[in-house]
Design a protein around this motif. Structure first.
Motif, PDB file in Angstrom:
ATOM      1  N   ALA A 289       0.823  -1.209   0.000  1.00 43.04           N
ATOM      2  CA  ALA A 289       0.000   0.000   0.000  1.00 43.04           C
ATOM      3  C   ALA A 289       0.856   1.259   0.000  1.00 43.04           C
ATOM      4  CB  ALA A 289      -0.924  -0.003   1.212  1.00 43.04           C
ATOM      5  N   ALA A 290       1.894   1.282   0.839  1.00 44.19           N
ATOM      6  CA  ALA A 290       2.770   2.453   0.888  1.00 44.19           C
ATOM      7  C   ALA A 290       3.513   2.627  -0.436  1.00 44.19           C
ATOM      8  CB  ALA A 290       3.759   2.309   2.041  1.00 44.19           C
ATOM      9  N   GLN A 291       3.938   1.534  -1.029  1.00 44.86           N
ATOM     10  CA  GLN A 291       4.657   1.608  -2.301  1.00 44.86           C
ATOM     11  C   GLN A 291       3.737   2.075  -3.433  1.00 44.86           C
ATOM     12  OE1 GLN A 291       6.251  -2.387  -2.522  1.00 44.86           O
ATOM     13  NE2 GLN A 291       8.075  -1.865  -1.315  1.00 44.86           N
ATOM     14  N   LEU A 292       2.467   1.656  -3.381  1.00 49.83           N
ATOM     15  CA  LEU A 292       1.497   2.096  -4.388  1.00 49.83           C
ATOM     16  C   LEU A 292       1.302   3.609  -4.342  1.00 49.83           C
ATOM     17  CD1 LEU A 292      -1.425  -0.507  -4.385  1.00 49.83           C
ATOM     18  CD2 LEU A 292      -0.074   0.229  -6.350  1.00 49.83           C
ATOM     19  N   ALA A 293       1.133   4.142  -3.131  1.00 53.94           N
ATOM     20  CA  ALA A 293       0.936   5.585  -2.988  1.00 53.94           C
ATOM     21  C   ALA A 293       2.153   6.349  -3.496  1.00 53.94           C
ATOM     22  CB  ALA A 293       0.651   5.933  -1.534  1.00 53.94           C
ATOM     23  N   ARG A 294       3.328   5.821  -3.210  1.00 59.32           N
ATOM     24  CA  ARG A 294       4.553   6.476  -3.683  1.00 59.32           C
ATOM     25  C   ARG A 294       4.642   6.417  -5.210  1.00 59.32           C
ATOM     26  NH1 ARG A 294       6.902   9.835  -1.134  1.00 59.32           N
ATOM     27  NH2 ARG A 294       7.491   8.555   0.639  1.00 59.32           N
ATOM     28  N   SER A 295       4.335   5.265  -5.783  1.00 58.60           N
ATOM     29  CA  SER A 295       4.448   5.117  -7.240  1.00 58.60           C
ATOM     30  C   SER A 295       3.420   5.965  -7.986  1.00 58.60           C
ATOM     31  CB  SER A 295       4.292   3.644  -7.630  1.00 58.60           C
ATOM     32  OG  SER A 295       2.967   3.195  -7.393  1.00 58.60           O
ATOM     33  N   ALA A 296       2.329   6.337  -7.280  1.00 56.94           N
ATOM     34  CA  ALA A 296       1.317   7.190  -7.898  1.00 56.94           C
ATOM     35  C   ALA A 296       1.787   8.641  -7.998  1.00 56.94           C
ATOM     36  CB  ALA A 296       0.018   7.123  -7.101  1.00 56.94           C
ATOM     37  N   GLY A 297       2.884   8.959  -7.307  1.00 56.01           N
ATOM     38  CA  GLY A 297       3.438  10.307  -7.371  1.00 56.01           C
ATOM     39  C   GLY A 297       3.140  11.175  -6.174  1.00 56.01           C
ATOM     40  N   ALA A 298       2.788  10.559  -5.045  1.00 51.38           N
ATOM     41  CA  ALA A 298       2.465  11.329  -3.847  1.00 51.38           C
ATOM     42  C   ALA A 298       3.673  12.109  -3.347  1.00 51.38           C
ATOM     43  CB  ALA A 298       1.973  10.399  -2.744  1.00 51.38           C
ATOM     44  N   GLN A 299       3.434  13.372  -2.970  1.00 52.23           N
ATOM     45  CA  GLN A 299       4.515  14.169  -2.373  1.00 52.23           C
ATOM     46  C   GLN A 299       4.854  13.634  -0.994  1.00 52.23           C
ATOM     47  OE1 GLN A 299       3.567  18.342  -2.198  1.00 52.23           O
ATOM     48  NE2 GLN A 299       5.431  18.899  -1.106  1.00 52.23           N
TER      49      GLN A 299
END
Length: 798
Positions: free
Chosen positions: A74-84
């Motif tokens: 889940a954390a990696q998904l949010a990061r890969s989506a481009g989250a600041q």
């Protein structure tokens, strides 16, 4: 911050019974697309899809062995989506914590810690513990997150329309506890919508030095067709963002019913407005809290810590503790609360008992009968920690001393559990004789406490009062050290006042004089018997001489004290023993006694009174009808008036159950009278059952026979059970807007099968309007559900 996740997943075809959190593995592109939509709308902080990804909740889906995998992904998904910024979301466990439920504090810490560590491993920048109602659950989560990770923690509670959690915690008490635990941001989310959270934000900002976050719902849902819809538009929601920002709120997002359009409106409102955030500089003072009350250092008088929950020199109290009884403990807590103690000291140090278990039990009991914060008092390190775990609030730790072992063991406990600490001026060299020796020991403790992360305002130095019975020097040197310690180290001072009269007659008079003398030296807090007559009189008088007359007043008090000590020595009278409190005899004189015990939540007294009533051949059904049930009805009324909250309701229900079981055992099975039969379930797709279980307990306590189908129950199963069981009422619960519509499906299935059984519905998202629409009765809460079930059955019999 971004907005809701669950409704966005539902809009993309994911059903709640599929487990939203499992979609991080099963449908990662769907989750990623939602994150991207929020980022496109302007969200700076994106929350992971892990609200229910703790071991306890995932077990309902058979996924408790996937905690790490789901949270890391889940954390990696949010990061890969481009989250600041990636914010790891941690929601409630879905089970009640001890003493209200079966989950222990350690189990809660382990579940939250495991999830927090996995989110950190996946690359989260921040953790948000959110939508929490129980302050004790929040304590466990924040402690776990701070212990297992180095990430900043947002602590966000949810409040009702009375600006309290359902457990009775106001914003001010929450702030005291969460600041002390080291939370980095204090928040409020979900709740009653933006209007309600404006009030909460104002109260937060009036008392905290930390940044404040809000994530309101988009109002309350309405049913349009067969779908729960939130009516608040993005534009209107965005308008509230400006109001929050002008108050000084630093993080704004959305909860239930919000989507990218709401966050886009928030971003637009903030981007097009100018806000000046002014950091408020405050001289920090020590504060304490219970679950329901915040206590600040009083103005114009010392902080008063009630000393009476202490078995030292009290044979009756010692015997009660050894026997596992609680009557004296209960009486002392109530009496000191009535007398105006700010905090209650809890000490159960008795030889030959498992003190950690005794301390935990005592703390739970005192919290049940008093709203005062507690001082946890023991020389046993394990007992100190046991008390700190179960205290729901911010405590005072009594005590640490200058010995190396004490410093190494106690100070980390104070830091971990957010407690203030009493620093006893004692070390390996023994009892200090002079004020200078006391100051030297205090310096060592204060420096060590600061190194452990404690603030000076949270350190209370006790200069160790010696009994005047062996000479005046010891007790007067302790007073001389008071201004020195305060001036040199910037800390608070405290004294155990009654030590001065140990072994002497006329103790009350001596204690009161010494207390007044200590105040003249600048004492900040005192451990005293607030129920003592002389102490009450001393507290009513002028407590601190004005500066111009301070020396003169001090000398007058000193002369009076010396004269009283001399008088006591010359009297030849033996030293007074500590005043015993006699356990109030629990004696049955009528059903009103049982009713009162139920209202107090006193299970021990209820059981004893019922036994006595039955031994006197009192009709067990009359005991139920005239004692137990009326008691719970009073509790229900107090709950409706916001005089009682969920903990008191559960305690009283538990006490009533003790009595009910004793009565039931004396009634022949064929003659057991029931109020009616209720079929109970949480609807399809919903795994939340705390509310349902409380309703079940309340119904059974009122004489209903309850058939509980559990959670995530499809309409067909409910209808099949209704055909078989033939209940008087079917009661359904739902916590999610996405599952609420299943109640309508059940109603339709009942009609299809021509089953004219009244339907009672309730749950956090359920409204009266929705209940009316599907032709059901609406229960606002467990207390209301019982009253409605009774009304439905009465009307059916007419």
């Amino acid at each position: 911050m971004d907005g809701a996740m669950g409704t966005q997943l539902m809009a993309r075809g994911v059903r709640p019974e599929a487990c939203f959190e499992a979609q991080n593995l099963a449908e990662p592109e769907v989750v990623k697309a939602i994150h991207k939509a929020y980022i496109g709308a302007g969200a700076d902080i994106v929350e992971t899809n892990t609200f229910g990804a703790n071991r306890i909740k995932l077990k309902d889906y058979g996924l408790d062995n996937k905690v790490r995998e789901i949270n890391v992904a889940a954390a990696q998904l949010a990061r890969s989506a481009g989250a600041q910024f990636v914010c790891g979301s941690l929601g409630p466990l879905g089970k009640l914590l001890d003493p209200l439920g079966a989950v222990t504090f350690d189990q809660a810490c382990e579940a939250f810690g495991e999830q927090a560590a996995a989110l950190a491993e996946g690359g989260a920048d921040i953790l948000s513990v959110e939508t929490i109602s129980d302050l004790q659950e929040m304590r466990a989560a924040v402690i776990a997150a701070k212990t297992r990770t180095k990430l900043p923690v947002i602590a966000s509670l949810t409040y009702d329309d009375a600006a309290k959690t359902v457990y009775g915690t106001p914003p001010e008490a929450a702030v005291v506890v969460l600041e002390a635990l080291g939370a980095d941001v204090i928040g409020a989310n979900c709740s009653t919508g933006p209007e309600g959270l404006l009030k909460i934000a104002k109260r937060y900002l009036a008392v905290t030095r930390l940044p404040v976050m809000v994530m309101p719902n988009a109002g309350m849902p309405e049913l349009i067709g067969n779908q729960a819809v939130y009516r608040m538009t993005g534009k209107r929601f965005g308008g509230f963002a400006g109001k929050f920002a002008r108050l000084g709120v630093r993080i704004i997002g959305g909860c239930c019913g919000t989507g990218p359009e709401h966050i886009s409106a928030v971003k637009s409102e903030i981007r097009n407005s100018k806000f000046e955030f002014i950091s408020k500089f405050e001289i920090r003072d020590s504060k304490f809290a219970s679950r329901t009350k915040a206590v600040e250092t009083p103005k114009g008088r010392p902080l008063l810590i009630g000393e009476r929950i202490n078995p030292t020199g009290r044979k009756l109290f010692q015997a009660e503790i050894k026997a596992g009884k609680t009557q004296i403990l209960r009486e002392e807590a109530k009496a000191q609360t009535r007398a105006g103690a700010d905090l209650l000291d809890v000490n159960v140090s008795v030889p030959d008992i498992p003190e950690p278990e005794a301390m935990a039990a005592a703390v739970k009991l005192v919290q049940q009968v008093s709203d005062r914060p507690l001082s946890i008092d023991s020389p046993n390190y394990a007992a100190l920690e046991a008390g700190l775990k179960v205290v729901c609030g911010r405590a005072l730790l009594n005590s640490v001393n200058g010995k190396r072992e004490s410093l190494e063991k106690v100070l980390p406990l104070a830091k971990k559990y957010g407690a203030a600490v009493i620093a006893l001026a004692l070390d390996e060299k023994g009892l200090p004789r002079t004020a200078g020796e006391r100051v030297r020991i205090a310096e060592r403790i204060v420096l060590s406490a600061k190194e452990a992360g404690l603030a000076p305002a949270d350190i209370y130095v006790d200069n160790l009062v010696m009994t005047a019975g062996v000479g005046l020097a010891g007790c007067l040197e302790a007073l001389k050290a008071v201004p020195l310690v305060k001036e040199m180290f910037g800390v608070k001072t405290i004294l155990g006042i009654s030590n001065v009269s140990h072994g002497l007659p006329n103790r009350s008079k001596l204690n009161a004089l010494y207390f007044q003398l200590a105040l003249a030296y600048g004492l900040d807090a005192a451990i005293v018997d607030v129920t003592d007559g002389e102490m009450k009189r001393a507290l009513k008088g002028p407590l601190r001489p004005v500066k111009a007359k301070r020396a003169e007043g001090r000398e007058a008090l000193l002369r009076a004290f010396k004269a009283e000590v001399e008088k006591a020595r010359r009297s030849g009278k033996p030293g007074e023993k500590k005043r015993e409190t006699l356990a109030r005899n629990v004696k049955f004189s009528g059903c009103k006694d049982i009713e009162s015990a139920v209202i107090d939540g006193n299970a021990e007294a209820v059981a004893e009174l019922v036994r006595q009533a039955l031994a006197k051949k009192f009709n067990p059904q009359k005991v139920i009808d005239r004692g137990l049930v009326p008691g719970m009805e009073v509790v229900g009324r107090k709950f409706n008036k916001k005089e009682y909250f969920l903990p008191q309701v559960i305690e009283s229900a538990g006490a009533m159950t003790r009595g009910f079981e004793l009565c039931k055992a004396k009634i022949p099975k064929e003659k057991v009278r029931t109020t009616g039969k209720v079929l109970l379930a949480t609807v399809k797709g919903d795994i939340h059952d705390i509310g349902k279980n409380i309703v079940k307990m309340m119904l059974e306590n009122h004489g209903f026979a309850v058939s509980d189908l559990g959670k995530d129950v499809p309409p067909a199963k409910i209808v099949a059970a209704a055909k078989k069981e033939k209940p008087d009422v079917i009661a359904l619960s739902a916590l999610l807007t996405t599952t609420m519509v299943e109640m309508g499906a059940v109603k339709a299935e009942l009609a299809k099968e021509k089953l004219n059984i009244p339907l009672l519905v309730g749950g956090a998202v359920v409204t009266k309007g929705y209940a009316d629409r599907i032709g059901a009765a609406y229960g606002l809460d467990a207390v209301g559900a019982v009253a409605l079930a009774k009304k439905i059955i009465r009307e059916a019999k007419k």
